[in-house]
Enzyme design. Structure first.
Site, PDB file in Angstrom:
ATOM      1  N   MET A  12       0.832  -1.215   0.000  1.00 17.82           N
ATOM      2  CA  MET A  12       0.000   0.000   0.000  1.00 17.82           C
ATOM      3  C   MET A  12       0.869   1.269   0.000  1.00 17.82           C
ATOM      4  O   MET A  12       0.697   2.132  -0.863  1.00 17.82           O
ATOM      5  CB  MET A  12      -0.926  -0.022   1.216  1.00 17.82           C
ATOM      6  N   THR A  37      10.234  -9.906  -2.562  1.00 21.74           N
ATOM      7  CA  THR A  37      10.490 -10.992  -1.618  1.00 21.74           C
ATOM      8  C   THR A  37       9.838 -12.289  -2.103  1.00 21.74           C
ATOM      9  O   THR A  37      10.132 -13.352  -1.589  1.00 21.74           O
ATOM     10  CB  THR A  37       9.928 -10.656  -0.218  1.00 21.74           C
ATOM     11  N   SER A  38       8.926 -12.195  -3.090  1.00 14.45           N
ATOM     12  CA  SER A  38       8.181 -13.406  -3.481  1.00 14.45           C
ATOM     13  C   SER A  38       8.089 -13.624  -4.986  1.00 14.45           C
ATOM     14  O   SER A  38       7.680 -14.694  -5.419  1.00 14.45           O
ATOM     15  CB  SER A  38       6.764 -13.324  -2.913  1.00 14.45           C
ATOM     16  N   GLN A 162      -7.579   8.374  13.951  1.00 15.81           N
ATOM     17  CA  GLN A 162      -6.723   7.755  12.945  1.00 15.81           C
ATOM     18  C   GLN A 162      -7.490   6.806  12.018  1.00 15.81           C
ATOM     19  O   GLN A 162      -8.313   6.007  12.466  1.00 15.81           O
ATOM     20  CB  GLN A 162      -5.546   7.036  13.628  1.00 15.81           C
ATOM     21  N   LYS A 244       5.071   7.253  20.724  1.00 14.18           N
ATOM     22  CA  LYS A 244       5.812   7.766  19.569  1.00 14.18           C
ATOM     23  C   LYS A 244       5.648   9.282  19.411  1.00 14.18           C
ATOM     24  O   LYS A 244       6.547   9.959  18.922  1.00 14.18           O
ATOM     25  CB  LYS A 244       5.316   7.087  18.282  1.00 14.18           C
ATOM     26  N   ARG A 267      -8.554   5.010  16.877  1.00 16.25           N
ATOM     27  CA  ARG A 267      -8.870   4.581  15.506  1.00 16.25           C
ATOM     28  C   ARG A 267     -10.336   4.913  15.221  1.00 16.25           C
ATOM     29  O   ARG A 267     -11.213   4.603  16.032  1.00 16.25           O
ATOM     30  CB  ARG A 267      -8.645   3.067  15.381  1.00 16.25           C
TER      31      ARG A 267
HETATM   32  N1  HSE Z   1       0.859   3.576  13.359  1.00 21.90           N
HETATM   33  C1  HSE Z   1       0.028   4.348  12.490  1.00 21.90           C
HETATM   34  C2  HSE Z   1      -1.411   3.962  12.640  1.00 21.90           C
HETATM   35  C3  HSE Z   1       0.407   4.195  11.055  1.00 21.90           C
HETATM   36  O1  HSE Z   1      -1.667   2.872  13.195  1.00 21.90           O
HETATM   37  O2  HSE Z   1      -2.289   4.696  12.217  1.00 21.90           O
HETATM   38  C4  HSE Z   1       1.843   4.185  10.709  1.00 21.90           C
HETATM   39  O3  HSE Z   1       2.586   5.314  11.024  1.00 21.90           O
END
Ligand code: HSE
Length: 368
Positions: A12, A37-38, A162, A244, A267
């Site tokens: 993606m 890789t495949s 998110q 982070k 989320r």
């Molecule tokens: N960790 C982020 C998320 C995406 O779960 O939205 C990657 O930076």
């Protein structure tokens, strides 16, 4: 001519990187090698010029002949291949979208509209590892970089909204499947304008808690709900995503004394754009117009949105920014707590500035 290998370009983030590179004529001036890789041996991608068949992405002897390696393959690949390459004496540039090497002492987290000086200094100092940041952190800094640049942040909270894309392609599919089942569960009642809304609500809730509701990837319904937990648990009570925010922001900016940043990462059912509600304790009282001016002038992609309902609805939503490089910042105002407390809201495409774009631009910088 410099040799550049691309790995993970079909996933993606990698696909978004490839699209951006094609759009910007980004395959000129070096010799590209596409590895897999495949699917080693199969035909390479269409980049407007002939490319060799796909190389084996685990062939470290071959990769050791590259000047630059760009990978969007993920942390598992990085953890396996990167140490092997360096142990062979490979001294090229490693440009990586995955998080595995982000916090390493010999890595720089790249977000050049915000930390170009740090990147240039690192290149001059011989640093070889340039890693893309966490999407939420990169988008926050694209939006609020000016406040840090002007030493205006005493502390910051970021409450996030998110998108599904941050957890991967399968999760995006699951979100759409959940939406579909919710829609179908009340279809007959929806067709009747006289049906009772609480009957529709009951059907939706029943569907969401039904055994057939697809929750393999998220664990619970995201459509029609939200999930206030992203990534693994830390001892502090934060999630890793929340940790982070502090750790990566301070590393990207290379602050002398770390600026406290914290918040709750959530989320939501957006597809590919993250949003954040930010509160800042300013180091001093600065008029809100001045702050908006600073924020809007920080880079070519951030744009301030007037604090009106009409502008907010038209420009400050995940739906409005998805697929664009624009990073709108709106709802900018002082808070009830006092003149040194600022809040604003921002949204941005998680796959562009949140992932692929800093990597594409770092490749260009390394090629300069
Ligand atoms: N960790 C982020 C998320 C995406 O779960 O939205 C990657 O930076």
């Amino acid at each position: 001519m410099l040799k550049v290998a691309f790995i993970g370009w079909r996933g993606m983030v990698g696909s978004v990187l490839m699209d951006r590179m094609r759009a910007e004529n980004g395959f000129e001036g070096f010799e590209p090698l596409f590895a897999s890789t495949s699917q080693a041996g199969q035909a390479g991608p269409d980049i407007g010029k002939p490319v060799s068949p796909l190389a084996d992405a685990h062939d470290t002897d071959l990769l050791a002949g590259m000047d630059i390696i760009v990978t969007c393959q993920g942390s598992g690949y990085t953890q396996k291949v990167y140490p092997e390459l360096r142990s062979k004496g490979w001294n090229g540039y490693w440009i990586d979208a995955a998080s595995a090497l982000r916090m390493a002492d010999d890595s720089i987290i790249v977000l050049d509209p915000v930390n170009r000086k740090i990147i240039d200094q690192a290149l001059a100092d011989g640093v070889k590892n340039f890693i893309g940041g966490n999407c939420t952190v990169s988008l926050m800094l694209m939006a609020a970089g000016a406040l840090f640049e002007n030493n205006l942040v005493e502390w910051m909270t970021s409450m996030t909204y998110q998108a599904a894309s941050g957890s991967g392609a399968k999760n995006m599919r699951e979100l759409v499947s959940q939406m579909k089942i919710i829609g179908q569960s009340a279809q007959d009642l929806m067709a009747d304008p006289a049906s009772a809304i609480l009957d529709i609500d009951r059907r939706v809730l029943d569907a969401m808690s039904g055994e057939d509701f697809p929750v393999e990837h998220f664990g619970v319904p995201l459509a029609g709900s939200l999930i206030p937990w992203i990534d693994s648990a830390m001892e502090s009570g934060q999630t890793k995503e929340e940790w982070k925010g502090f750790a990566e922001t301070n590393k990207i900016l290379q602050t002398d004394s770390p600026i406290p940043i914290d918040g709750i990462c959530v989320r939501i059912g957006a597809m590919r754009s993250h949003s954040q509600a930010i509160a800042v304790k300013l180091t001093r009282d600065v008029p809100v117009d001045e702050i908006a001016g600073m924020i809007g002038a920080a880079n070519d992609w951030v744009e301030t949105v007037p604090n009106t309902k009409q502008d907010t609805l038209a420009r400050l939503t995940p739906a409005a920014v998805s697929g664009t490089l624009s990073v709108p910042v709106g709802r900018i105002r002082k808070m009830n707590m006092g003149p040194e407390y600022l809040s604003f809201f921002t949204a941005g495409d998680q796959l562009l500035w949140g992932a692929a774009e800093p990597i594409r631009r770092m490749l260009n910088i390394a090629l300069e």
